[in-house]
Every structure is written in structure tokens, then in C-alpha cells.
Scaffold this motif. Structure first.
Motif: not given
Length: 282
Positions: A72, A75, A234-235, A238, A241
Motif C-alpha cells: 500500500e 501508489r 496490509m492494513s 487498505y 478497499s
């Protein structure tokens, strides 16, 4: 590689022929220069952070480093992971349930030496006994590579080589075979390649005054085990999403807050360089 003639799709036969034959294929101009410029800016920032943190960058030889990153913080990660060619190659070779297990970058800086000829890990049973590839490595250059920058060099067809001794580093007596087969790759900004990391290869000496950062994305078939060498995380925000077409192909830890990555994919045989005459150097 060009698109196939059916509905704009990439031809499975071309993909399989290339990766089971030479062990490497490429898609020229896959990404716009602006996306690669953004990727380079992200890598430069992350590399600076990694060098400032103890254990943040792995030594791959004199002035040559490898850094695993949180996807993440790139970009362009979604654009790369969802690129039609990337998805087509993974699906063709690894099956529809492939998983991305690694995201990182190599930085061969000025003064980086030749690496010894090697493969990135020992050939697994499905390759040795079943003659099946169960993993792939994708490389995206962030610069137009020249001969002086220490280009990647590969010995086509050697993903199938069997030899005695170290499973990753063939004996020096075999090097003349690889040097006779060797192809130097000079990709341009926007290009992406896919290869079997079992194909014997090396980074060459960087005689320029600039670095040659390259993004690395690793993917596995469902039965491969390379994920244990990495810490893809990953969070939760994120991860949730992400488009489903990306999320379903990730082998990662989902965390509430990103944690520093423990750079565990050390390769002891790559901590020294090789002189132009073929001798190991510190």
C-alpha cells in the motif's frame, strides 16, 4: 509479447512456450511513463527509509540491496497487480488461484559487482519431479537500462537444470555453460518481464554513476511455499478497499496497523560480489 488475436486476450500458448522454454517473457510498454515515474519516487523514498532502519535492507553484494515493502506504500500497486498481462501470465502458469506473495525492489548501485550465477531458491519437487513451474517473478524497471548500468543477465532454459552441490549456486565449473547461453536484458521504462526464478541468472557489474532500481513481484501456485520467506502485510482498511480481482490473489497478513517488515529472505551466497575475472570479492 503481443496480444493474441482472440478478443484482445494474451495467448496462453505464447506464455507457456516462453516460460517453459527460455524461462523469461516480457510485455513491452505495459505501463505509462507517468506511472513508472511515480513508482520510482515511491521506491526512492522507501529505500531511504530502509537504509536508515537497522535490518531494513538486505545485502545482495557490494552496493546492491533488496527491500521488501508494504504494497500500500506503492501508489501503483493495484495497477500492476491488476494489469491484464500480469493476470494472464499468472493464471496460465500458476492456475486461476495463484497468489501474490512478495513485493519488493532491488537496487544495484554504482560499483555493484557481478553476482555469482544462481537461482533464487532450490528447485521444488513439483519442478524436479513433475517438470511444473509453481512460481513466477515479475520485474519492472524504473530506468531505461544500458550496458553500463549492470543489466540483468539470464541463461535461457536453465530452469530445468539439475546439478549436484548447492541447490541455488551451481559450481563454478558450470559457469562457462551459463556464460555461453547468457542474454543481457535492456528493458525500457514501461516494460515488465515475467520469469521463473529457477532460471539461472545474475546481476552484472554497474559501471555507471546511477542506480538501477527494479520492482519485484512474486507469485505462487496454491501448492508453492515461497510465502514463508516473506511477510506480505496490509492494513485492514487498505485490504478491504482493494478490487476483488486483486484481493482474491493475495497471500498476506491483514493487520490493524502496518508493522516493520522483518527482511527474512537472506541469501548468504549473494553477500559477496564476483570480479570481472570470476573471483569472489568482499
Amino acid at each position: 509479447m503481443d496480444k493474441g488475436s482472440t478478443g484482445g486476450q494474451y495467448e496462453v500458448a505464447d506464455i507457456m512456450r516462453g516460460l517453459y522454454g527460455d524461462g523469461i517473457i516480457a510485455c513491452r510498454g505495459a505501463f505509462a511513463p507517468a506511472l513508472i515515474a511515480e513508482l520510482r519516487a515511491d521506491i526512492d523514498r522507501l529505500f531511504e527509509e530502509a537504509l536508515a532502519r537497522k535490518g531494513g535492507a538486505l545485502n545482495r553484494g557490494p552496493n546492491r540491496f533488496y527491500v521488501e515493502v508494504h504494497p500500500e506504500r506503492l501508489r501503483s500497486f493495484v495497477a500492476i497487480a491488476s494489469h491484464p498481462w500480469v493476470m494472464a501470465v499468472c493464471s496460465a502458469v500458476l492456475g486461476p488461484d495463484y497468489r501474490i506473495v512478495e513485493v519488493g525492489f532491488d537496487v544495484p548501485g554504482p560499483g555493484a559487482m557481478h553476482q555469482p550465477w544462481h537461482r533464487d531458491f532450490a528447485s521444488p519437487p513439483e519442478t524436479v519431479q513433475g517438470r511444473r513451474l509453481s512460481s513466477l517473478a515479475f520485474n519492472i524497471t524504473t530506468v531505461d537500462v544500458t550496458e553500463e548500468m549492470g543489466p540483468f543477465e539470464i541463461a535461457p532454459g536453465t530452469q530445468w537444470d539439475l546439478y549436484e552441490g548447492d541447490p541455488m549456486f551451481p559450481d563454478k565449473s558450470l559457469w562457462p555453460r551459463y556464460e555461453a547461453l547468457a542474454q543481457r536484458k535492456l528493458p525500457k521504462v514501461g516494460d515488465i518481464s515475467a520469469r521463473s526464478a529457477l532460471t539461472i541468472h545474475r546481476g552484472t557489474a554497474n559501471r555507471s554513476n546511477v542506480s538501477r532500481p527494479v520492482l519485484v513481484v512474486g507469485a505462487d501456485a496454491p501448492d508453492a511455499t515461497n510465502a514463508i520467506k516473506h511477510d506480505l502485510q496490509m492494513s485492514r482498511a487498505y485490504f478491504e478497499s482493494l478490487p476483488e480481482e486483486v484481493r482474491r490473489h493475495l497471500n498476506c497478513r491483514v493487520v490493524e496497523q502496518l508493522e516493520p517488515i522483518h527482511q527474512a529472505h537472506t541469501i548468504a551466497g549473494l553477500t559477496t560480489g564476483v570480479s570481472m575475472g570470476g573471483e569472489y570479492a568482499g
